[in-house]
Design a protein around this motif. Sequence first.
Motif, PDB file in Angstrom:
ATOM      1  N   GLY A 162       0.784  -1.232   0.000  1.00  0.00           N
ATOM      2  CA  GLY A 162       0.000   0.000   0.000  1.00  0.00           C
ATOM      3  C   GLY A 162       0.814   1.279   0.000  1.00  0.00           C
ATOM      4  N   VAL A 163       2.088   1.198  -0.320  1.00  0.00           N
ATOM      5  CA  VAL A 163       2.918   2.400  -0.407  1.00  0.00           C
ATOM      6  C   VAL A 163       2.416   3.240  -1.575  1.00  0.00           C
ATOM      7  CG1 VAL A 163       5.251   3.274  -0.856  1.00  0.00           C
ATOM      8  CG2 VAL A 163       4.919   1.243   0.573  1.00  0.00           C
ATOM      9  N   LYS A 164       2.241   4.546  -1.328  1.00  0.00           N
ATOM     10  CA  LYS A 164       1.804   5.431  -2.406  1.00  0.00           C
ATOM     11  C   LYS A 164       2.969   5.669  -3.357  1.00  0.00           C
ATOM     12  CE  LYS A 164      -0.473   9.840  -3.356  1.00  0.00           C
ATOM     13  NZ  LYS A 164      -0.872   9.421  -4.655  1.00  0.00           N
ATOM     14  N   LEU A 165       2.796   5.222  -4.573  1.00  0.00           N
ATOM     15  CA  LEU A 165       3.841   5.364  -5.588  1.00  0.00           C
ATOM     16  C   LEU A 165       3.782   6.767  -6.167  1.00  0.00           C
ATOM     17  CD1 LEU A 165       3.241   1.923  -7.293  1.00  0.00           C
ATOM     18  CD2 LEU A 165       4.890   2.466  -5.507  1.00  0.00           C
ATOM     19  N   ASP A 166       4.939   7.337  -6.457  1.00  0.00           N
ATOM     20  CA  ASP A 166       4.975   8.675  -7.041  1.00  0.00           C
ATOM     21  C   ASP A 166       5.706   8.650  -8.383  1.00  0.00           C
ATOM     22  OD1 ASP A 166       7.678   8.533  -6.398  1.00  0.00           O
ATOM     23  OD2 ASP A 166       7.558   9.998  -4.780  1.00  0.00           O
ATOM     24  N   HIS A 167       5.817   9.822  -8.987  1.00  0.00           N
ATOM     25  CA  HIS A 167       6.423   9.898 -10.324  1.00  0.00           C
ATOM     26  C   HIS A 167       7.890   9.468 -10.299  1.00  0.00           C
ATOM     27  CE1 HIS A 167       7.745  13.783  -8.724  1.00  0.00           C
ATOM     28  NE2 HIS A 167       8.630  13.815  -9.682  1.00  0.00           N
ATOM     29  N   VAL A 168       8.595   9.705  -9.201  1.00  0.00           N
ATOM     30  CA  VAL A 168      10.004   9.322  -9.098  1.00  0.00           C
ATOM     31  C   VAL A 168      10.136   7.796  -9.074  1.00  0.00           C
ATOM     32  CG1 VAL A 168      12.080   9.463  -7.666  1.00  0.00           C
ATOM     33  CG2 VAL A 168      10.619  11.473  -7.947  1.00  0.00           C
ATOM     34  N   THR A 169       9.232   7.138  -8.371  1.00  0.00           N
ATOM     35  CA  THR A 169       9.241   5.672  -8.323  1.00  0.00           C
ATOM     36  C   THR A 169       9.046   5.101  -9.724  1.00  0.00           C
ATOM     37  OG1 THR A 169       8.244   5.802  -6.124  1.00  0.00           O
ATOM     38  CG2 THR A 169       8.219   3.653  -7.205  1.00  0.00           C
ATOM     39  N   PHE A 170       8.168   5.724 -10.501  1.00  0.00           N
ATOM     40  CA  PHE A 170       7.936   5.228 -11.861  1.00  0.00           C
ATOM     41  C   PHE A 170       9.123   5.493 -12.775  1.00  0.00           C
ATOM     42  CE2 PHE A 170       3.591   4.671 -10.495  1.00  0.00           C
ATOM     43  CZ  PHE A 170       3.247   3.507 -11.167  1.00  0.00           C
ATOM     44  N   ILE A 171       9.822   6.584 -12.586  1.00  0.00           N
ATOM     45  CA  ILE A 171      11.046   6.814 -13.368  1.00  0.00           C
ATOM     46  C   ILE A 171      12.039   5.702 -13.069  1.00  0.00           C
ATOM     47  CG2 ILE A 171      13.067   8.314 -13.638  1.00  0.00           C
ATOM     48  CD1 ILE A 171      11.098  10.698 -13.186  1.00  0.00           C
ATOM     49  N   ALA A 172      12.176   5.351 -11.795  1.00  0.00           N
ATOM     50  CA  ALA A 172      13.122   4.303 -11.401  1.00  0.00           C
ATOM     51  C   ALA A 172      12.731   2.953 -11.993  1.00  0.00           C
ATOM     52  CB  ALA A 172      13.199   4.220  -9.878  1.00  0.00           C
ATOM     53  N   ILE A 173      11.453   2.598 -11.942  1.00  0.00           N
ATOM     54  CA  ILE A 173      11.045   1.282 -12.440  1.00  0.00           C
ATOM     55  C   ILE A 173      11.126   1.230 -13.963  1.00  0.00           C
ATOM     56  CG2 ILE A 173       8.531   1.585 -12.611  1.00  0.00           C
ATOM     57  CD1 ILE A 173      10.387  -1.457 -11.164  1.00  0.00           C
ATOM     58  N   LEU A 174      10.813   2.344 -14.633  1.00  0.00           N
ATOM     59  CA  LEU A 174      10.947   2.370 -16.093  1.00  0.00           C
ATOM     60  C   LEU A 174      12.415   2.273 -16.501  1.00  0.00           C
ATOM     61  CD1 LEU A 174       8.289   5.089 -16.946  1.00  0.00           C
ATOM     62  CD2 LEU A 174       8.130   2.637 -17.429  1.00  0.00           C
ATOM     63  N   SER A 175      13.275   2.909 -15.736  1.00  0.00           N
ATOM     64  CA  SER A 175      14.710   2.820 -16.000  1.00  0.00           C
ATOM     65  C   SER A 175      15.194   1.389 -15.799  1.00  0.00           C
ATOM     66  CB  SER A 175      15.462   3.776 -15.077  1.00  0.00           C
ATOM     67  OG  SER A 175      16.844   3.659 -15.273  1.00  0.00           O
ATOM     68  N   ALA A 176      14.710   0.738 -14.747  1.00  0.00           N
ATOM     69  CA  ALA A 176      15.083  -0.658 -14.503  1.00  0.00           C
ATOM     70  C   ALA A 176      14.656  -1.537 -15.674  1.00  0.00           C
ATOM     71  CB  ALA A 176      14.442  -1.159 -13.203  1.00  0.00           C
ATOM     72  N   CYS A 177      13.450  -1.326 -16.161  1.00  0.00           N
ATOM     73  CA  CYS A 177      12.967  -2.113 -17.304  1.00  0.00           C
ATOM     74  C   CYS A 177      13.816  -1.857 -18.538  1.00  0.00           C
ATOM     75  CB  CYS A 177      11.500  -1.787 -17.583  1.00  0.00           C
ATOM     76  SG  CYS A 177      10.365  -2.372 -16.312  1.00  0.00           S
ATOM     77  N   SER A 178      14.197  -0.595 -18.742  1.00  0.00           N
ATOM     78  CA  SER A 178      15.022  -0.249 -19.895  1.00  0.00           C
ATOM     79  C   SER A 178      16.383  -0.935 -19.813  1.00  0.00           C
ATOM     80  CB  SER A 178      15.190   1.265 -19.981  1.00  0.00           C
ATOM     81  OG  SER A 178      15.935   1.614 -21.115  1.00  0.00           O
ATOM     82  N   HIS A 179      17.030  -0.837 -18.653  1.00  0.00           N
ATOM     83  CA  HIS A 179      18.356  -1.438 -18.495  1.00  0.00           C
ATOM     84  C   HIS A 179      18.313  -2.959 -18.555  1.00  0.00           C
ATOM     85  CE1 HIS A 179      20.655   2.203 -17.709  1.00  0.00           C
ATOM     86  NE2 HIS A 179      19.575   2.638 -17.090  1.00  0.00           N
ATOM     87  N   GLY A 180      17.170  -3.536 -18.197  1.00  0.00           N
ATOM     88  CA  GLY A 180      17.046  -4.986 -18.206  1.00  0.00           C
ATOM     89  C   GLY A 180      16.447  -5.551 -19.475  1.00  0.00           C
ATOM     90  N   GLY A 181      16.109  -4.664 -20.434  1.00  0.00           N
ATOM     91  CA  GLY A 181      15.503  -5.127 -21.681  1.00  0.00           C
ATOM     92  C   GLY A 181      14.100  -5.685 -21.491  1.00  0.00           C
ATOM     93  N   LEU A 182      13.405  -5.205 -20.486  1.00  0.00           N
ATOM     94  CA  LEU A 182      12.072  -5.712 -20.152  1.00  0.00           C
ATOM     95  C   LEU A 182      10.999  -4.828 -20.794  1.00  0.00           C
ATOM     96  CD1 LEU A 182      12.844  -6.400 -16.383  1.00  0.00           C
ATOM     97  CD2 LEU A 182      12.911  -8.043 -18.287  1.00  0.00           C
TER      98      LEU A 182
END
Length: 131
Positions: free
Chosen positions: A26-46
């Motif tokens: 239930g942690v409130k996700l913010d725009h910074v969290t999404f930048i981090a997860i999108l970056s992770a997906c990019s670096h991992g080819g996901l």
Amino acid sequence: AMIAGYAQHGHCNEALKLFDKMKGEGVKLDHVTFIAILSACSHGGLLDEGCHYFNSMKKNHDILPTAEHYACLIDLLGRAGRLKEAGNLINKMPFHPTTELWTALLGACRIHDHVDLALHVVEWILELDPQ
């Protein structure tokens, strides 16, 4: 911050697990969290996961994507070789593209040796910033 750290050090699956754990708790996700997860997906080819998270921002979390989120998605598409789709995304964004967004696509053109598109991208960059 931990998601970004995992992403920067190539531990993309750990970043995704932590993101899912945060959502589950239930942690409130913010725009910074999404930048981090999108970056992770990019670096991992996901690619599929990155597109899913990008689309879920507004739909599930009421977060409007910013230029930084679009840059992550463009980088993700570019790394996957989907240059045309990345270019179309830039042209369809709800705001005026920045040189940083075009530069992300230019980097993908270099990686995939797509000279024709790279020449067009350089023209667009010079229109935005003639210096």
